[in-house]
Design a protein around this motif. Structure first.
Motif, PDB file in Angstrom:
ATOM      1  N   THR A  13     -13.659  -2.690   6.458  1.00  0.00           N
ATOM      2  CA  THR A  13     -12.346  -2.896   7.087  1.00  0.00           C
ATOM      3  C   THR A  13     -11.218  -2.541   6.120  1.00  0.00           C
ATOM      4  O   THR A  13     -10.272  -1.839   6.486  1.00  0.00           O
ATOM      5  N   VAL A  14     -11.320  -3.030   4.893  1.00  0.00           N
ATOM      6  CA  VAL A  14     -10.301  -2.719   3.881  1.00  0.00           C
ATOM      7  C   VAL A  14     -10.249  -1.227   3.605  1.00  0.00           C
ATOM      8  O   VAL A  14      -9.178  -0.612   3.527  1.00  0.00           O
ATOM      9  N   SER A  15     -11.420  -0.609   3.466  1.00  0.00           N
ATOM     10  CA  SER A  15     -11.477   0.810   3.108  1.00  0.00           C
ATOM     11  C   SER A  15     -10.907   1.696   4.213  1.00  0.00           C
ATOM     12  O   SER A  15     -10.162   2.637   3.938  1.00  0.00           O
ATOM     13  N   LEU A  16     -11.241   1.406   5.456  1.00  0.00           N
ATOM     14  CA  LEU A  16     -10.754   2.235   6.560  1.00  0.00           C
ATOM     15  C   LEU A  16      -9.237   2.164   6.692  1.00  0.00           C
ATOM     16  O   LEU A  16      -8.592   3.159   7.040  1.00  0.00           O
ATOM     17  N   TYR A  17      -8.666   0.998   6.398  1.00  0.00           N
ATOM     18  CA  TYR A  17      -7.221   0.852   6.556  1.00  0.00           C
ATOM     19  C   TYR A  17      -6.453   1.620   5.474  1.00  0.00           C
ATOM     20  O   TYR A  17      -5.397   2.197   5.742  1.00  0.00           O
ATOM     21  N   TYR A  18      -6.958   1.626   4.244  1.00  0.00           N
ATOM     22  CA  TYR A  18      -6.223   2.235   3.130  1.00  0.00           C
ATOM     23  C   TYR A  18      -6.717   3.631   2.766  1.00  0.00           C
ATOM     24  O   TYR A  18      -6.207   4.232   1.814  1.00  0.00           O
ATOM     25  N   LEU A  19      -7.683   4.168   3.508  1.00  0.00           N
ATOM     26  CA  LEU A  19      -8.294   5.440   3.137  1.00  0.00           C
ATOM     27  C   LEU A  19      -7.314   6.604   3.204  1.00  0.00           C
ATOM     28  O   LEU A  19      -7.367   7.518   2.364  1.00  0.00           O
ATOM     29  N   ALA A  20      -6.427   6.611   4.179  1.00  0.00           N
ATOM     30  CA  ALA A  20      -5.558   7.768   4.398  1.00  0.00           C
ATOM     31  C   ALA A  20      -4.671   8.059   3.196  1.00  0.00           C
ATOM     32  O   ALA A  20      -4.418   9.226   2.869  1.00  0.00           O
ATOM     33  N   THR A  21      -4.201   7.022   2.508  1.00  0.00           N
ATOM     34  CA  THR A  21      -3.240   7.229   1.420  1.00  0.00           C
ATOM     35  C   THR A  21      -3.821   8.042   0.267  1.00  0.00           C
ATOM     36  O   THR A  21      -3.277   9.101  -0.081  1.00  0.00           O
ATOM     37  N   PRO A  22      -4.910   7.599  -0.388  1.00  0.00           N
ATOM     38  CA  PRO A  22      -5.427   8.423  -1.497  1.00  0.00           C
ATOM     39  C   PRO A  22      -5.988   9.759  -1.034  1.00  0.00           C
ATOM     40  O   PRO A  22      -5.910  10.753  -1.773  1.00  0.00           O
ATOM     41  N   MET A  23      -6.534   9.823   0.176  1.00  0.00           N
ATOM     42  CA  MET A  23      -7.133  11.064   0.654  1.00  0.00           C
ATOM     43  C   MET A  23      -6.079  12.148   0.880  1.00  0.00           C
ATOM     44  O   MET A  23      -6.222  13.284   0.411  1.00  0.00           O
ATOM     45  N   LEU A  24      -4.980  11.805   1.541  1.00  0.00           N
ATOM     46  CA  LEU A  24      -3.945  12.800   1.824  1.00  0.00           C
ATOM     47  C   LEU A  24      -3.155  13.157   0.572  1.00  0.00           C
ATOM     48  O   LEU A  24      -2.731  14.306   0.399  1.00  0.00           O
ATOM     49  N   ILE A  25      -2.951  12.179  -0.320  1.00  0.00           N
ATOM     50  CA  ILE A  25      -2.257  12.483  -1.580  1.00  0.00           C
ATOM     51  C   ILE A  25      -3.110  13.403  -2.438  1.00  0.00           C
ATOM     52  O   ILE A  25      -2.598  14.344  -3.068  1.00  0.00           O
ATOM     53  N   MET A  26      -4.423  13.140  -2.481  1.00  0.00           N
ATOM     54  CA  MET A  26      -5.316  14.013  -3.253  1.00  0.00           C
ATOM     55  C   MET A  26      -5.335  15.410  -2.654  1.00  0.00           C
ATOM     56  O   MET A  26      -5.328  16.415  -3.387  1.00  0.00           O
ATOM     57  N   ARG A  27      -5.326  15.505  -1.346  1.00  0.00           N
ATOM     58  CA  ARG A  27      -5.317  16.819  -0.688  1.00  0.00           C
ATOM     59  C   ARG A  27      -4.049  17.600  -1.040  1.00  0.00           C
ATOM     60  O   ARG A  27      -4.122  18.775  -1.439  1.00  0.00           O
ATOM     61  N   ASP A  28      -2.885  16.960  -0.903  1.00  0.00           N
ATOM     62  CA  ASP A  28      -1.627  17.648  -1.191  1.00  0.00           C
ATOM     63  C   ASP A  28      -1.514  18.024  -2.668  1.00  0.00           C
ATOM     64  O   ASP A  28      -1.020  19.106  -3.009  1.00  0.00           O
ATOM     65  N   SER A  29      -1.968  17.132  -3.553  1.00  0.00           N
ATOM     66  CA  SER A  29      -1.920  17.425  -4.984  1.00  0.00           C
ATOM     67  C   SER A  29      -2.840  18.581  -5.341  1.00  0.00           C
ATOM     68  O   SER A  29      -2.498  19.445  -6.161  1.00  0.00           O
ATOM     69  N   MET A  30      -4.011  18.612  -4.718  1.00  0.00           N
ATOM     70  CA  MET A  30      -4.956  19.702  -4.967  1.00  0.00           C
ATOM     71  C   MET A  30      -4.373  21.038  -4.515  1.00  0.00           C
ATOM     72  O   MET A  30      -4.501  22.062  -5.209  1.00  0.00           O
ATOM     73  N   LEU A  31      -3.730  21.036  -3.344  1.00  0.00           N
ATOM     74  CA  LEU A  31      -3.142  22.282  -2.845  1.00  0.00           C
ATOM     75  C   LEU A  31      -2.033  22.772  -3.773  1.00  0.00           C
ATOM     76  O   LEU A  31      -1.890  23.984  -3.997  1.00  0.00           O
ATOM     77  N   GLU A  32      -1.259  21.821  -4.322  1.00  0.00           N
ATOM     78  CA  GLU A  32      -0.200  22.210  -5.244  1.00  0.00           C
ATOM     79  C   GLU A  32      -0.764  22.741  -6.551  1.00  0.00           C
ATOM     80  O   GLU A  32      -0.289  23.747  -7.090  1.00  0.00           O
ATOM     81  N   VAL A  33      -1.818  22.087  -7.058  1.00  0.00           N
ATOM     82  CA  VAL A  33      -2.408  22.500  -8.330  1.00  0.00           C
ATOM     83  C   VAL A  33      -3.140  23.823  -8.193  1.00  0.00           C
ATOM     84  O   VAL A  33      -3.106  24.669  -9.101  1.00  0.00           O
TER      85      VAL A  33
END
Length: 325
Positions: free
Chosen positions: A196-216
């Motif tokens: 329950t905890v993981s599903l609620y907070y998953l979007a934040t690190p996943m989308l930030i990692m995606r955007d950071s990877m695309l920038e790098v």
């Protein structure tokens, strides 16, 4: 780097002092008389004075504050107004229950979020990018108690795969020490609240990692690594992912603070005997020594994790070392 760490340690101590001071005065400005739980107006004046002296409430406010600061370092946080037990003993049991739940949820969130963010950036605009984004945003939009209740209805009541609540099965022989938290019965109860905890907070690190990877990945050193003939997974993990992690490390400390606040709801849904449920019980019964100690411990955890986040920058970002030189 040593000067940077020392500076961060000093800031952390100043923050802890400020938080402890605010909590002391905040709980004494709340409406209502918290001593009414243990000092009944029906008692005679001598008995009331004796009880106030036992709880240290007969001293002026500034004396209470100095004693409060002194006792903080001695781990003597007073006694509960409702049970007369030591506050530190009450919190100690609940603390580890919350730490295991929060730690498991955040570890799963960060591992899956970072891994999926890397894959989503590598497979940009494909099915592996669109579907995880849609699914994570749906779970983030749903309140944690809704997700928790759905998991209970489907996986516990319908399929009977997991317990419906609590931290252990009644009647099961318990082990001592850390063996209790490593037993299969405890882990079996831990799975649904962790999910329950993981599903609620998953979007934040996943989308930030995606955007950071695309920038790098559009940087010159990534093109140089590809020109050297390095394999794609080596470029992605060793070069792109390490630099993209800086943004995730920054937001993870903030995410932990939100997760600790959200533990109250998750612990109530799954009847988990942790700090969140203790906070609710103490606040509802005006037991401000326990409530004050609970808030202080949670604040210490958040501040300490922020300190670890700052120190980890020294190893992830070479510019901090160069700045110290």
């Amino acid at each position: 780097m040593r000067e940077y760490i020392v500076r961060r340690l000093l800031y952390t101590l100043m923050t802890l002092f400020a938080v402890a001071t605010i909590l002391f005065f905040l709980f004494r400005m709340l409406p209502g008389d918290p001593t009414a739980q243990v000092i009944s107006p029906a008692l005679d004046e001598v008995a009331q004075a004796r009880l106030k002296q036992a709880f240290g409430l007969d001293q002026p406010l500034h004396i209470q504050y100095l004693l409060y600061l002194k006792n903080l370092f001695a781990l003597d946080w007073g006694r509960s107004f409702t049970s007369s037990r030591k506050v530190f003993d009450i919190i100690q049991y609940r603390f580890w229950n919350t730490i295991f739940l929060m730690g498991a949820g955040m570890c799963l969130t960060l591992m899956v979020g970072i891994g999926m963010g890397m894959v989503m950036a590598w497979r940009r605009n494909g099915p592996l990018d669109l579907w995880p984004t849609l699914g994570s945003l749906i779970f983030q939009s749903a309140p944690p108690f809704i997700t928790g209740l759905l998991l209970l209805m489907i996986l516990s009541y319908r399929l009977d795969l997991f317990p419906t609540g609590g931290m252990r099965t009644p009647g099961v022989q318990l082990t001592q020490g850390m063996g209790l938290f490593l037993s299969w019965d405890f882990i079996h109860h831990l799975i649904l609240p962790t999910l329950t905890v993981s599903l609620y907070y998953l979007a934040t690190p996943m989308l930030i990692m995606r955007d950071s990877m695309l920038e790098v990945m559009g940087s010159d050193f990534i093109e140089l690594a590809r020109a050297k003939g390095l394999k794609p997974h080596v470029v992605m993990i060793r070069h792109a992912a390490r630099n993209a992690l800086l943004s995730v490390v920054t937001v993870s400390s903030i995410l932990v603070g939100f997760a600790i606040g959200g533990q109250v709801i998750v612990e109530q849904v799954f009847s988990w005997p942790g700090m969140g449920s203790l906070m609710v019980e103490a606040a509802s019964s005006h037991d401000y020594p326990v409530a004050q100690g609970t808030f202080l411990v949670l604040a210490i955890v958040v501040i300490f994790l922020n300190l670890l986040s700052d120190i980890s920058y020294c190893y992830l970002d070479p510019r901090i070392k160069l700045g110290d030189r």
